[in-house]
Motif scaffolding. Sequence first.
Motif, mmCIF file in Angstrom:
data_model
loop_
_atom_site.group_PDB
_atom_site.id
_atom_site.type_symbol
_atom_site.label_atom_id
_atom_site.label_comp_id
_atom_site.label_asym_id
_atom_site.label_seq_id
_atom_site.Cartn_x
_atom_site.Cartn_y
_atom_site.Cartn_z
ATOM 1 N N ALA A 1 -3.053 -3.834 -11.413
ATOM 2 C CA ALA A 1 -2.521 -3.901 -10.048
ATOM 3 C C ALA A 1 -3.530 -3.329 -9.057
ATOM 4 C CB ALA A 1 -1.207 -3.133 -9.953
ATOM 5 N N LYS B 1 -3.980 -8.373 -10.568
ATOM 6 C CA LYS B 1 -2.728 -8.614 -9.847
ATOM 7 C C LYS B 1 -2.923 -8.053 -8.450
ATOM 8 C CE LYS B 1 1.355 -7.843 -11.674
ATOM 9 N NZ LYS B 1 2.556 -7.109 -12.199
ATOM 10 N N LEU C 1 5.389 0.024 -9.950
ATOM 11 C CA LEU C 1 4.048 0.141 -10.515
ATOM 12 C C LEU C 1 3.744 1.608 -10.811
ATOM 13 C CD1 LEU C 1 2.232 -2.252 -8.028
ATOM 14 C CD2 LEU C 1 2.874 -2.760 -10.392
#
Length: 309
Positions: free
Chosen positions: A50, A78, A114
Amino acid sequence: MKAIRFILFFFASLTVLPAQQIHSVPPTEAFFETSDHVKIRYKVSGKGEACLYIPGGPGQGYSSFELLGGNNLEKNLKMIYMDQRGSGKSEASENYHLDKMIQDIEELRVHLKLDKIFLLAHSFGGIIAVNYAKRYPQYTKGLILANVTLHFLNDESVKEQIEYGNKLLGSPDRPIPEDSLQAELSKISSSLRKKRIGYKFLTDDIETIRKMDQIDSLHPRIIDFGMAVISKPKEFPEYYENYTLLTQNIQVPVLVITGKKDQAVGTNHYKAFRFPRQKVSSIDGGHLLYYERNTEFLNTVWKFVHEHK
């Protein structure tokens, strides 16, 4: 408006590239509401570690970065794109202080569930990224600082910009008092715009600016955040502090990407950074490396992420 627009874009994320849409999973574009009830636009696309993108400006939306080269990162990351409050298609707010901008990022991280994130910041966005890492090191996997300033409109960078501007205009250099530097840069910038060469602080290629204008026309946005910071410096003094002094206390891995010809933040500004776990990648280009040197930029970012995931 054109004068303000020039100042905002002087430090903004202005990249343009006919982007490849590389989506390992369907992209998600939505809004989330902050704790103080401001609706923030964001988009998640790609697959991998991420990585949240923080635009420059101040107040540039994410569309130009995402659509014009940045989304090529999605092949291995991502990517999380976010319009800051008062920017892009997010809502305006009565509070644009740095603490609130940092908190918006943290609330989005929690909203997306996250654990840790990389932060990729461009230009003015570096100030926000570094301060997020200071406050939330436990959630910061690494910082990627692309052509960033950590001391907005600092004297040394302004002096370099004045020298470069005079070179473009064919004007002789002359000593400028410290308290007159901003006024002198504004004067030079005005002369450069009249000659239609002001874009050279950002890039040598006028086509980049034309493509950027085209993208902006297709993606209308608000610039309340940027206007507030630029027009009310006494109300937002935290954005003008020297955060290079903070770098020695940031313990997360840091990738500094700098352009050898970056006249927007200065070619030497990064040399004041003192991150303990710092890696510097110097690329032969200007302020818009993720467009001008897209392949080299992508590979540099991917390698750093792979080393620290």
